[in-house]
Design a protein around this motif. Structure first.
Motif, mmCIF file in Angstrom:
data_model
loop_
_atom_site.group_PDB
_atom_site.id
_atom_site.type_symbol
_atom_site.label_atom_id
_atom_site.label_comp_id
_atom_site.label_asym_id
_atom_site.label_seq_id
_atom_site.Cartn_x
_atom_site.Cartn_y
_atom_site.Cartn_z
ATOM 1 N N ILE A 59 -2.442 -23.460 -17.592
ATOM 2 C CA ILE A 59 -2.198 -23.173 -19.007
ATOM 3 C C ILE A 59 -3.161 -23.986 -19.882
ATOM 4 N N ALA A 60 -3.336 -25.268 -19.557
ATOM 5 C CA ALA A 60 -4.222 -26.130 -20.334
ATOM 6 C C ALA A 60 -5.673 -25.658 -20.247
ATOM 7 N N ALA A 61 -6.082 -25.212 -19.072
ATOM 8 C CA ALA A 61 -7.451 -24.726 -18.903
ATOM 9 C C ALA A 61 -7.687 -23.481 -19.757
ATOM 10 N N LYS A 62 -6.715 -22.595 -19.802
ATOM 11 C CA LYS A 62 -6.851 -21.397 -20.630
ATOM 12 C C LYS A 62 -6.922 -21.775 -22.105
ATOM 13 N N GLU A 63 -6.100 -22.740 -22.517
ATOM 14 C CA GLU A 63 -6.129 -23.189 -23.914
ATOM 15 C C GLU A 63 -7.471 -23.806 -24.271
ATOM 16 N N ALA A 64 -8.076 -24.524 -23.330
ATOM 17 C CA ALA A 64 -9.356 -25.197 -23.583
ATOM 18 C C ALA A 64 -10.549 -24.260 -23.385
ATOM 19 N N GLY A 65 -10.312 -23.049 -22.892
ATOM 20 C CA GLY A 65 -11.395 -22.102 -22.669
ATOM 21 C C GLY A 65 -12.137 -22.319 -21.366
ATOM 22 N N VAL A 66 -11.502 -23.002 -20.418
ATOM 23 C CA VAL A 66 -12.113 -23.266 -19.116
ATOM 24 C C VAL A 66 -11.615 -22.221 -18.130
ATOM 25 N N GLU A 67 -12.558 -21.569 -17.450
ATOM 26 C CA GLU A 67 -12.189 -20.539 -16.484
ATOM 27 C C GLU A 67 -12.759 -20.874 -15.117
ATOM 28 N N GLY A 68 -12.132 -20.352 -14.078
ATOM 29 C CA GLY A 68 -12.646 -20.518 -12.735
ATOM 30 C C GLY A 68 -11.894 -21.514 -11.876
ATOM 31 N N LEU A 69 -10.849 -22.136 -12.408
ATOM 32 C CA LEU A 69 -10.099 -23.121 -11.627
ATOM 33 C C LEU A 69 -8.833 -22.550 -11.002
ATOM 34 N N ASP A 70 -8.388 -21.381 -11.445
ATOM 35 C CA ASP A 70 -7.097 -20.840 -11.007
ATOM 36 C C ASP A 70 -6.996 -20.687 -9.494
ATOM 37 N N ALA A 71 -8.062 -20.260 -8.848
ATOM 38 C CA ALA A 71 -8.025 -20.034 -7.400
ATOM 39 C C ALA A 71 -7.871 -21.344 -6.625
ATOM 40 N N ASP A 72 -8.374 -22.437 -7.183
ATOM 41 C CA ASP A 72 -8.324 -23.725 -6.487
ATOM 42 C C ASP A 72 -7.069 -24.532 -6.788
ATOM 43 N N LEU A 73 -6.270 -24.095 -7.739
ATOM 44 C CA LEU A 73 -5.075 -24.855 -8.107
ATOM 45 C C LEU A 73 -3.907 -24.500 -7.188
ATOM 46 N N LYS A 74 -4.009 -24.974 -5.962
ATOM 47 C CA LYS A 74 -2.958 -24.795 -4.957
ATOM 48 C C LYS A 74 -2.793 -26.120 -4.239
ATOM 49 N N GLY A 75 -1.568 -26.462 -3.919
ATOM 50 C CA GLY A 75 -1.319 -27.727 -3.239
ATOM 51 C C GLY A 75 -1.403 -28.890 -4.217
ATOM 52 N N PRO A 76 -1.273 -30.100 -3.718
ATOM 53 C CA PRO A 76 -1.342 -31.258 -4.611
ATOM 54 C C PRO A 76 -2.758 -31.408 -5.177
ATOM 55 N N SER A 77 -2.845 -31.416 -6.498
ATOM 56 C CA SER A 77 -4.149 -31.425 -7.146
ATOM 57 C C SER A 77 -4.304 -32.614 -8.080
ATOM 58 N N ALA A 78 -5.535 -33.069 -8.175
ATOM 59 C CA ALA A 78 -5.917 -34.100 -9.131
ATOM 60 C C ALA A 78 -7.293 -33.726 -9.663
ATOM 61 N N ILE A 79 -7.553 -34.125 -10.901
ATOM 62 C CA ILE A 79 -8.818 -33.760 -11.532
ATOM 63 C C ILE A 79 -9.522 -35.021 -11.998
ATOM 64 N N ALA A 80 -10.820 -35.068 -11.736
ATOM 65 C CA ALA A 80 -11.679 -36.120 -12.279
ATOM 66 C C ALA A 80 -12.360 -35.530 -13.510
ATOM 67 N N PHE A 81 -11.968 -36.014 -14.685
ATOM 68 C CA PHE A 81 -12.568 -35.567 -15.937
ATOM 69 C C PHE A 81 -13.781 -36.451 -16.219
ATOM 70 N N VAL A 82 -14.964 -35.861 -16.212
ATOM 71 C CA VAL A 82 -16.214 -36.609 -16.333
ATOM 72 C C VAL A 82 -16.698 -36.545 -17.783
ATOM 73 N N THR A 83 -16.893 -37.719 -18.378
ATOM 74 C CA THR A 83 -17.409 -37.779 -19.741
ATOM 75 C C THR A 83 -18.854 -38.256 -19.769
ATOM 76 N N GLY A 84 -19.334 -38.842 -18.706
ATOM 77 C CA GLY A 84 -20.709 -39.345 -18.650
ATOM 78 C C GLY A 84 -21.571 -38.451 -17.790
ATOM 79 N N ASP A 85 -22.333 -39.079 -16.907
ATOM 80 C CA ASP A 85 -23.256 -38.372 -16.019
ATOM 81 C C ASP A 85 -22.474 -37.692 -14.892
#
Length: 173
Positions: A59-85
Protein backbone atom coordinates in the motif's frame (compact mmCIF):
# COMPACT_ATOMS: atom_id res chain seq x y z
CA UNK A 1 -2.86 -3.50 14.62
CA UNK A 2 -5.57 -0.94 15.04
CA UNK A 3 -6.62 1.06 11.98
CA UNK A 4 -4.82 4.33 12.94
CA UNK A 5 -1.63 2.37 13.64
CA UNK A 6 -1.75 0.81 10.18
CA UNK A 7 -2.34 4.19 8.55
CA UNK A 8 0.63 5.64 10.44
CA UNK A 9 2.86 2.70 9.45
CA UNK A 10 1.83 3.04 5.80
CA UNK A 11 2.50 6.80 5.88
CA UNK A 12 5.93 6.24 7.46
CA UNK A 13 6.99 3.65 4.86
CA UNK A 14 5.60 5.80 2.02
CA UNK A 15 7.66 8.75 3.30
CA UNK A 16 10.78 6.58 3.39
CA UNK A 17 10.13 5.53 -0.22
CA UNK A 18 9.76 9.18 -1.27
CA UNK A 19 12.88 10.35 0.63
CA UNK A 20 15.17 7.58 -0.60
CA UNK A 21 16.65 7.30 -4.07
CA UNK A 22 16.85 3.50 -3.82
CA UNK A 23 15.35 0.67 -1.80
CA UNK A 24 16.57 -2.92 -1.55
CA UNK A 25 14.12 -5.62 -0.49
CA UNK A 26 15.57 -8.53 1.50
CA UNK A 27 14.44 -11.63 3.35
CA UNK A 28 15.95 -11.85 6.81
CA UNK A 29 14.61 -15.25 7.92
CA UNK A 30 17.16 -16.98 10.12
CA UNK A 31 19.09 -13.88 11.17
CA UNK A 32 19.46 -13.12 14.85
CA UNK A 33 18.84 -9.72 16.39
CA UNK A 34 22.59 -9.35 16.84
CA UNK A 35 23.17 -10.01 13.14
CA UNK A 36 20.47 -7.48 12.19
CA UNK A 37 22.18 -4.87 14.38
CA UNK A 38 25.48 -5.68 12.67
CA UNK A 39 23.80 -5.28 9.26
CA UNK A 40 22.38 -1.90 10.24
CA UNK A 41 25.83 -0.79 11.42
CA UNK A 42 27.47 -1.99 8.21
CA UNK A 43 25.06 0.11 6.14
CA UNK A 44 26.08 3.18 8.15
CA UNK A 45 24.48 6.55 7.57
CA UNK A 46 23.98 5.74 3.91
CA UNK A 47 20.86 3.63 4.44
CA UNK A 48 18.29 2.59 7.01
CA UNK A 49 17.19 -1.02 7.35
CA UNK A 50 13.63 -1.67 8.51
CA UNK A 51 11.55 -4.82 8.94
CA UNK A 52 8.22 -4.27 7.17
CA UNK A 53 4.83 -5.90 6.79
CA UNK A 54 4.21 -6.98 3.22
CA UNK A 55 0.63 -5.76 2.75
CA UNK A 56 1.32 -2.40 4.37
CA UNK A 57 4.45 -2.03 2.23
CA UNK A 58 2.45 -2.74 -0.93
CA UNK A 59 0.00 0.00 0.00
CA UNK A 60 2.82 2.42 0.91
CA UNK A 61 4.66 1.70 -2.33
CA UNK A 62 1.54 2.47 -4.36
CA UNK A 63 1.04 5.71 -2.42
CA UNK A 64 4.66 6.72 -3.07
CA UNK A 65 4.42 5.80 -6.77
CA UNK A 66 6.89 2.91 -6.51
CA UNK A 67 6.12 -0.09 -8.70
CA UNK A 68 7.72 -3.48 -9.16
CA UNK A 69 7.99 -4.71 -5.56
CA UNK A 70 4.68 -6.60 -5.29
CA UNK A 71 6.06 -9.88 -6.65
CA UNK A 72 8.92 -9.90 -4.12
CA UNK A 73 6.82 -9.07 -1.06
CA UNK A 74 6.41 -12.63 0.18
CA UNK A 75 7.72 -14.10 3.40
CA UNK A 76 9.50 -12.09 6.07
CA UNK A 77 10.67 -8.89 4.43
CA UNK A 78 12.91 -5.99 5.32
CA UNK A 79 13.87 -2.99 3.23
CA UNK A 80 17.09 -1.00 3.12
CA UNK A 81 16.09 2.57 2.25
CA UNK A 82 19.14 4.18 0.62
CA UNK A 83 19.53 7.95 0.83
CA UNK A 84 23.18 8.17 -0.23
CA UNK A 85 25.24 6.22 -2.75
CA UNK A 86 23.24 3.13 -3.84
CA UNK A 87 26.43 1.33 -4.91
CA UNK A 88 27.85 1.57 -1.40
CA UNK A 89 24.64 0.23 0.17
CA UNK A 90 24.42 -2.60 -2.38
CA UNK A 91 28.03 -3.55 -1.59
CA UNK A 92 27.26 -3.57 2.13
CA UNK A 93 24.25 -5.83 1.64
CA UNK A 94 26.11 -8.13 -0.75
CA UNK A 95 29.09 -8.50 1.60
CA UNK A 96 26.81 -9.14 4.58
CA UNK A 97 24.85 -11.73 2.55
CA UNK A 98 28.11 -13.52 1.69
CA UNK A 99 29.05 -13.70 5.36
CA UNK A 100 25.48 -14.56 6.46
CA UNK A 101 23.72 -16.69 3.82
CA UNK A 102 20.41 -16.33 5.70
CA UNK A 103 20.08 -12.81 4.24
CA UNK A 104 18.54 -13.07 0.77
CA UNK A 105 18.35 -10.07 -1.54
CA UNK A 106 15.00 -10.26 -3.35
CA UNK A 107 14.99 -7.13 -5.47
CA UNK A 108 14.64 -3.41 -5.22
CA UNK A 109 14.00 -0.04 -6.77
CA UNK A 110 16.51 2.55 -8.02
CA UNK A 111 15.20 5.98 -9.00
CA UNK A 112 11.73 4.57 -9.68
CA UNK A 113 12.96 1.60 -11.74
CA UNK A 114 12.46 -1.94 -10.42
CA UNK A 115 15.62 -4.03 -10.03
CA UNK A 116 16.07 -7.79 -9.76
CA UNK A 117 18.45 -9.42 -7.29
CA UNK A 118 20.94 -9.99 -10.13
CA UNK A 119 20.85 -6.30 -11.07
CA UNK A 120 21.50 -5.32 -7.46
CA UNK A 121 24.52 -7.66 -7.45
CA UNK A 122 25.77 -5.96 -10.65
CA UNK A 123 25.23 -2.60 -8.96
CA UNK A 124 27.32 -3.80 -6.02
CA UNK A 125 30.12 -4.80 -8.41
CA UNK A 126 30.43 -1.22 -9.67
CA UNK A 127 33.14 1.00 -8.30
CA UNK A 128 32.17 3.84 -6.00
CA UNK A 129 30.94 7.14 -7.38
CA UNK A 130 34.18 8.90 -6.50
CA UNK A 131 36.31 6.34 -8.35
CA UNK A 132 34.08 6.51 -11.44
CA UNK A 133 34.22 10.32 -11.42
CA UNK A 134 38.01 10.23 -11.08
CA UNK A 135 38.29 7.82 -14.03
CA UNK A 136 36.00 10.03 -16.13
CA UNK A 137 38.07 13.11 -15.25
CA UNK A 138 41.29 11.27 -16.15
CA UNK A 139 39.86 10.19 -19.48
CA UNK A 140 38.74 13.75 -20.26
CA UNK A 141 42.17 15.11 -19.32
CA UNK A 142 43.83 12.57 -21.61
CA UNK A 143 41.58 13.58 -24.52
CA UNK A 144 42.31 17.27 -23.93
CA UNK A 145 46.06 16.53 -23.89
CA UNK A 146 45.74 14.60 -27.14
CA UNK A 147 43.80 17.48 -28.72
CA UNK A 148 46.40 20.02 -27.56
CA UNK A 149 49.17 17.88 -29.04
CA UNK A 150 47.27 17.56 -32.33
CA UNK A 151 46.81 21.34 -32.55
CA UNK A 152 50.47 22.07 -31.84
CA UNK A 153 52.00 19.20 -33.83
CA UNK A 154 51.37 20.58 -37.34
CA UNK A 155 52.68 24.12 -36.69
CA UNK A 156 55.76 22.68 -34.97
CA UNK A 157 56.34 20.32 -37.90
CA UNK A 158 55.98 23.21 -40.39
CA UNK A 159 58.46 25.29 -38.35
CA UNK A 160 61.00 22.44 -38.42
CA UNK A 161 60.62 22.02 -42.20
CA UNK A 162 61.10 25.77 -42.77
CA UNK A 163 64.14 25.78 -40.51
CA UNK A 164 65.61 22.80 -42.40
CA UNK A 165 65.03 24.59 -45.75
CA UNK A 166 66.66 27.75 -44.42
CA UNK A 167 69.71 25.78 -43.24
CA UNK A 168 69.88 23.98 -46.60
CA UNK A 169 69.79 27.29 -48.50
CA UNK A 170 72.48 28.79 -46.23
CA UNK A 171 74.66 25.72 -46.80
CA UNK A 172 74.15 25.94 -50.57
CA UNK A 173 75.06 29.66 -50.68
Amino acid sequence: MARPDKAAAVAEVADKFRESNAAVLTEYRGLTVKQLKELRRSLGGNATYAVVKNTLTQIAAKEAGVEGLDADLKGPSAIAFVTGDPVEAAKGLRDFAKANPALVIKGGVLDGRALTAAEITKLADLESREVLLAKAAGAMKAKISQAAYAFTAKPAQVARVIDALRQKQEAAA
